[in-house]
Design an enzyme around this catalytic site. Structure first.
Site, PDB file in Angstrom:
ATOM      1  N   ARG A  67       0.848  -1.180   0.000  1.00 28.55           N
ATOM      2  CA  ARG A  67       0.000   0.000   0.000  1.00 28.55           C
ATOM      3  C   ARG A  67       0.888   1.236   0.000  1.00 28.55           C
ATOM      4  NH1 ARG A  67      -1.195   2.655   4.533  1.00 28.55           N
ATOM      5  NH2 ARG A  67      -1.273   0.845   5.909  1.00 28.55           N
ATOM      6  N   TYR A 122       4.421   5.573  11.113  1.00 25.00           N
ATOM      7  CA  TYR A 122       4.747   4.185  11.443  1.00 25.00           C
ATOM      8  C   TYR A 122       5.584   3.453  10.400  1.00 25.00           C
ATOM      9  CZ  TYR A 122       0.483   3.490   8.610  1.00 25.00           C
ATOM     10  OH  TYR A 122      -0.461   3.519   7.615  1.00 25.00           O
ATOM     11  N   HIS A 173      -3.588   4.246   4.788  1.00 24.40           N
ATOM     12  CA  HIS A 173      -4.649   3.243   4.910  1.00 24.40           C
ATOM     13  C   HIS A 173      -5.972   3.830   4.433  1.00 24.40           C
ATOM     14  CE1 HIS A 173      -7.058  -0.011   6.521  1.00 24.40           C
ATOM     15  NE2 HIS A 173      -7.780   0.869   7.186  1.00 24.40           N
TER      16      HIS A 173
END
Length: 357
Positions: free
Chosen positions: A254, A267, A258
């Site tokens: 990805r 992160y 998200h």
């Protein structure tokens, strides 16, 4: 195109090697069909970019980007036949495109003007599932019905690496295996379940899980559209032949957040992102086409023009969508409205200004 990975043999136990001649499953592709796969990915990415911009400008409430996963979705989506049924999560915009769903209908959900947007039966494509992993149970039940009706097709269900930790997914694995339903579990392992890496989801590879449930599995390069097309054709053929479910793990990434409510810089590292950028599925297919002499300058120019026109029209259609009647929220709660729902509708309507209904 990479070879397919190991899977499980009949009855479970230790994984064995699934011998798949991948090139044989895409040998029939014409030059126009090869270019068509690239066109699909280009248009789907532009749709994704336009939707992201629309959300940033307040025209959509939220958007779940598929950037980086175009090959897995287009490859598997183009493997589906007219008798097959697909069950998406909330990110399968590329599969929706391949199943003929109007892109504006997808945006309408995220704009909040309807609760579905298309006829699942018409497109062989179920409505988006927001509840993580729930669609695997829906697909299993549907596939059981297909088997009972002796349908010539199979079902395919999409989920992510994060969803693989949900009880629904594991229950679907067990049920589908025991009843040998014609179902392909298609896991897009995009490396991140929101902010948790794939290694936090399992201490073994996702595709190995099928061994414990007694059905075959395969791991494929999810950034190679031809490999995804070939593996999904094989998996669907296996399911249609009455040999039960198959698990496909498409290893991809990805590239974006998200959803537009997420900040992935909190992160994951820029170095990781850059490494996966070098594996961009569109760049890889473009290189393949160029090597085969299928990317002439004029053809490329026409595609760029088509993409710009597509994006402009999609934006215009999205911003022109009227707000629905607020009481329409109650329209499809039940086939025949009962007294309780009718009372709730009336109570809700009483709270609205006269101009809102």
């Amino acid at each position: 195109m990479p070879a397919a990975g190991p899977g499980s043999g009949p009855g479970g136990g230790e994984p064995t090697i699934v011998d798949i001649d991948l090139p044989a499953y895409v040998a029939d592709l014409t030059d126009d069909e090869l270019f068509g796969l690239y066109r699909d990915m280009v248009l789907v990415r532009r749709m994704d970019e336009e939707a992201t911009s629309l959300q940033r400008q307040g025209e959509l409430g939220l958007w779940a980007s598929l950037r980086g996963q175009e090959a897995a979705q287009v490859g598997s989506g183009r493997a589906l036949g007219p008798d097959d049924m697909a069950f998406p999560s909330y990110r399968e915009h590329g599969v929706a495109w391949c199943r003929g769903v109007d892109p504006a209908a997808v945006l309408a959900i995220f704009r909040g003007v309807n609760l579905g947007g298309w006829d699942p039966a018409e497109h062989g494509f179920a409505l988006y599932s927001i509840v993580v992993g729930a669609q695997t149970l829906h697909a299993t039940g549907y596939a059981m019905g297909m088997a009972q009706d002796r349908s010539p097709g199979a079902a395919i269900v999409y989920f992510g690496d994060g969803a693989s930790s949900e009880g629904d997914v594991n229950e679907a694995f067990g049920w589908a295996s025991v009843f040998a339903v014609p179902l392909v579990f298609f896991c897009q392992n995009n490396q991140w379940a929101i902010s948790e890496p794939a290694r936090r989801q399992s201490r073994t590879e996702i595709f190995h899980r099928a061994a414990g449930f007694g059905f075959p599995s395969v791991r494929v390069d999810g950034n190679d559209v031809l490999a995804c097309l070939a593996v999904t054709r094989w998996a669907l053929a296996t399911a249609r032949a009455g040999r039960g479910p198959v698990l496909v793990e498409a290893v991809t990434y990805r590239m974006g957040a998200h959803t537009t409510a997420d900040d992935p810089t909190r992160y994951r590292s820029s170095a990781e992102l850059e490494a996966w950028h070098r594996r961009d599925p569109l760049d890889r297919m473009r290189t393949h086409l160029a090597a085969r002499g299928l990317l002439a300058q004029e053809r490329d120019r026409r595609l760029a023009l088509e993409t710009d026109t597509f994006a402009h029209e999609l934006r215009a259609r999205c911003t022109a969508m009227p707000d629905p009647d607020p009481t329409s929220l109650f329209d499809h709660v039940q086939v025949t409205e009962n007294g309780l729902v009718a009372a709730q509708r009336s109570a809700f309507a009483a709270t609205l200004d006269p101009g809102e209904t």
